[in-house]
Design an enzyme around this catalytic site. Structure first.
Site, PDB file in Angstrom:
ATOM      1  N   PHE A 167       0.857  -1.181   0.000  1.00  0.00           N
ATOM      2  CA  PHE A 167       0.000   0.000   0.000  1.00  0.00           C
ATOM      3  C   PHE A 167       0.893   1.231   0.000  1.00  0.00           C
ATOM      4  CE2 PHE A 167       0.932  -0.512   4.464  1.00  0.00           C
ATOM      5  CZ  PHE A 167       0.983   0.778   4.968  1.00  0.00           C
ATOM      6  N   HIS A 192      13.458  14.287  -1.441  1.00  0.00           N
ATOM      7  CA  HIS A 192      12.284  14.552  -2.271  1.00  0.00           C
ATOM      8  C   HIS A 192      11.116  13.731  -1.742  1.00  0.00           C
ATOM      9  CE1 HIS A 192      10.295  14.572  -6.520  1.00  0.00           C
ATOM     10  NE2 HIS A 192       9.741  15.424  -5.687  1.00  0.00           N
ATOM     11  N   LEU A 194       7.471  12.660  -1.923  1.00  0.00           N
ATOM     12  CA  LEU A 194       6.403  12.636  -2.915  1.00  0.00           C
ATOM     13  C   LEU A 194       5.051  12.871  -2.260  1.00  0.00           C
ATOM     14  CD1 LEU A 194       7.496   9.570  -5.069  1.00  0.00           C
ATOM     15  CD2 LEU A 194       7.791  11.974  -5.619  1.00  0.00           C
ATOM     16  N   TRP A 202       4.542   6.339  -8.586  1.00  0.00           N
ATOM     17  CA  TRP A 202       5.908   5.833  -8.513  1.00  0.00           C
ATOM     18  C   TRP A 202       5.929   4.328  -8.300  1.00  0.00           C
ATOM     19  CZ3 TRP A 202       9.044   3.479  -4.805  1.00  0.00           C
ATOM     20  CH2 TRP A 202      10.422   3.519  -5.064  1.00  0.00           C
ATOM     21  N   ASP A 282      -0.925  -2.240   8.430  1.00  0.00           N
ATOM     22  CA  ASP A 282      -1.654  -2.137   7.170  1.00  0.00           C
ATOM     23  C   ASP A 282      -3.005  -1.499   7.427  1.00  0.00           C
ATOM     24  OD1 ASP A 282      -1.837  -2.864   4.270  1.00  0.00           O
ATOM     25  OD2 ASP A 282      -3.550  -4.002   4.993  1.00  0.00           O
TER      26      ASP A 282
END
Length: 610
Positions: A167, A192, A194, A202, A282
């Site tokens: 995930f 960086h 995201l 990605w 999760d």
């Protein structure tokens, strides 16, 4: 803690194969350090809750942790040039090792499937010290794809489905505390981070080559990727899928939970509670636990929840949870690799569908009555009988039970009764005679029991080619990961000291890890290349005639060109004076002055004169 559990893997081919794969994807002539840590398959809790009346699947878990380090230039402190000299001091610039990226993968295996769950992946933000050209492939994405593909290759079993699951949820840091402060804002900060949409895209780009590679394997009959983002429409989710030639056939919007579960092949209907796995940390697993808490105990035993009846309802309500709402997106990705199906299975499924069709046609139709209740439209609370094609005894706790036939089971019942009677007689037997004490065994040398287990069983496959450089037990693995979560990676100096401490304590003082020199030539795409090396741009400025602005200087206007050619020439020949551009002189605007006759003066009165 004894160091007997931490031992370098004796199989050199294991590490060499992974190192060769990593060297092919890392930048050329750059040196990296790879530290691969793993555990042997260990018995763990079952991922899925079994249907009522069934036993839980025997599950094993194997954990892998890979860290990629680089050589970073660090300016040392002031040091004396020679002993006893106070005036001569100099600074030294040395290279120290610092972790740039790490990824953690859990491998859950049962007698029916192999699941690779990507738990965490994070970077420190110091990869910019290598000064790689922009526009080339990222080493982080290449290492992630290579490791997952390497584990799938060496953990695949014959006629067993393999699944890759993860995930994507954007956060500033997962594995390296303090690295979130290195967010690219300010000098020396280049991490960086995201966004939610960027992270999902990605991961889809990272896992997409696996679908193309595994399709070439003869042991795989079908490959499929699934993407599900709670709270988004289907057309919005398709924007995350990479645009390739085969992406339309390789990816599907939805989830494969019913497809990968062996319970759906044995029962006509399975409760949704039995189809959702329980992974560590999760979102969907936490939601499943909350639904279990709000349901009564007898409903849990029946496999039902209080409010959720189907998987579609589960995912619809998942979109309203805090982890998937309030402006944040969480993407769930699956890669399913199905093995080849035999002809007997296909014939059995065809016979099953034919038997169901005949039974449905011969069954009497139900007429609607006034007492019809809409609540009966929901699925039953308990699974119905097994299908006709499934044998009476299916492998639940042990896959070897399926090899017994009904006649062998009935014939073995008298033998089992005889064995139980013998054991009862042996228990009742009294001990007589002289008691001889046992001689204690003195431990003279250390022993490692991690390797004293079979490499292949009905529940897992643990070849030497897929093991880590350092193999530890479950307790030591938790200690090593918890140590990493307590270190500081905010600055480069702190990150270098944290890297040194983690590598030393993970190996218990022994040197471990391998160096890799990249062999991949960096290619820069034209989209992100430099202006000078990019493709030429068609400039239409000379073809479009515009009114040229006038510049006022010393009462005259001096017309300038755009640098392409002289406007007084055309096709290399001078233009005539009439065709040439004449200088323009801007005159001052005229001012309207009123005449004296237009002004009326008020006549003077006698009072004003006096």
């Amino acid at each position: 803690m004894s160091s007997s559990s931490n031992q370098v893997n004796a199989g050199g081919s294991t590490t060499n194969e992974l190192l060769e794969k990593l060297a092919c994807v890392l930048p050329k002539d750059l040196k990296f350090s790879v530290h691969h840590l793993s555990t042997p398959p260990t018995r763990t809790d079952a991922l899925y809750v079994p249907p009522p009346g069934e036993k839980a699947d025997k599950t094993y878990c194997e954990k892998h942790f890979l860290a990629l380090s680089i050589e970073a230039p660090v300016t040392g402190a002031l040091k004396r040039s020679s002993p006893g000299a106070d005036e001569a001091k100099s600074t030294e610039t040395a290279t120290k090792q610092v972790i740039a990226f790490a990824i953690e993968v859990f491998i859950f295996t049962t007698a029916f499937q192999t699941v690779l769950f990507v738990s965490k992946a994070d970077s420190t933000g110091y990869l910019h010290l290598l000064k790689l050209p922009r526009g080339g492939p990222s080493p982080i994405s290449q290492v992630s794809s290579t490791l997952v593909s390497y584990l799938i290759q060496h953990r695949r079993r014959k006629n067993i489905v393999s699944v890759v699951n993860l995930f994507g949820r954007a956060q500033s840091q997962y594995l390296f505390p303090g690295s979130g402060e290195n967010d690219g804002i300010g000098p020396g900060r280049e991490k960086h981070i995201l966004s939610d949409r960027g992270l999902i895209k990605w991961w889809c780009r990272v896992l997409n080559p696996l679908l193309e590679d595994q399709r070439k394997d003869d042991r795989v009959a079908a490959t499929k990727g699934y993407l599900l983002v709670p709270g988004l429409e289907e057309r919005d989710m398709r924007a995350f899928i990479p645009r390739t030639v085969t992406s339309a056939n390789d990816w599907e919007i939805g989830h494969p939970m019913e497809r990968i579960s062996h319970y759906t092949q044995e029962f006509d209907w399975v409760p949704p509670r039995c189809l959702i796995p329980r992974y560590p940390d999760d979102p969907k697993s936490r939601y499943r636990d909350e639904l279990d808490e709000e349901s009564a105990k007898w409903k849990q035993d029946m496999g039902a929840w209080k409010s959720i009846r189907t998987l579609n309802q589960f995912w619809d309500t998942m979109a309203f949870r805090q982890e998937c709402s309030s402006g944040r997106l969480t993407g769930f990705i699956w890669l399913v690799f199905d093995p080849n199906k035999s002809e007997t299975e296909e014939q059995a499924t065809q016979a099953t569908t034919a038997s169901f069709a005949t039974s449905f046609a011969s069954a009497p139709l139900m007429t609607p009555t006034g007492s019809f209740d809409a609540s009966t439209a929901f699925p039953p609370s308990t699974p119905p009988k097994r299908r006709a094609d499934v044998p009476a005894r299916t492998p639940q706790a042990s896959p070897l039970k399926a090899s017994f036939t009904a006649g062998e089971i009935t014939n073995s019942q008298p033998d089992m009764a005889k064995e139980t009677s013998k054991t009862e007689k042996e228990k009742k037997k009294k001990l007589k005679g002289r008691i001889t004490p046992r001689v204690p065994k003195v431990k003279k040398h250390q022993r490692n029991y991690l390797f004293k287990r079979p490499n292949t069983t009905a529940y897992y496959h643990w070849p030497t080619e897929g093991r880590g450089d350092l193999i530890v037990d479950e307790h030591d693995y938790k200690r090593v990961v918890e140590l990493l979560l307590q270190l500081d990676f905010e600055t480069l100096e702190k990150a270098c000291s944290a890297t040194k401490r983690w590598i030393s304590e993970a190996g218990m003082g022994t040197k471990w890890g391998h160096e890799v020199v990249g062999r991949r030539v960096q290619t820069v795409t034209s989209a992100t290349a430099d202006r000078g090396s990019a493709a030429p741009v068609n400039n239409l400025t000379g073809l479009v005639r515009k009114k040229k602005p006038a510049a006022i200087e010393s009462g005259a206007a001096d017309v300038k060109t755009n640098g392409l050619e002289d406007p007084s020439t055309e096709n290399g020949t001078p233009a005539t004076p009439s065709e040439a551009v004449k200088p323009l002189v801007l005159e001052a605007p005229k001012v309207n002055v009123l005449g004296a006759g237009l002004i009326r003066k008020k006549p003077k009165t006698s009072a004003s004169v006096l």
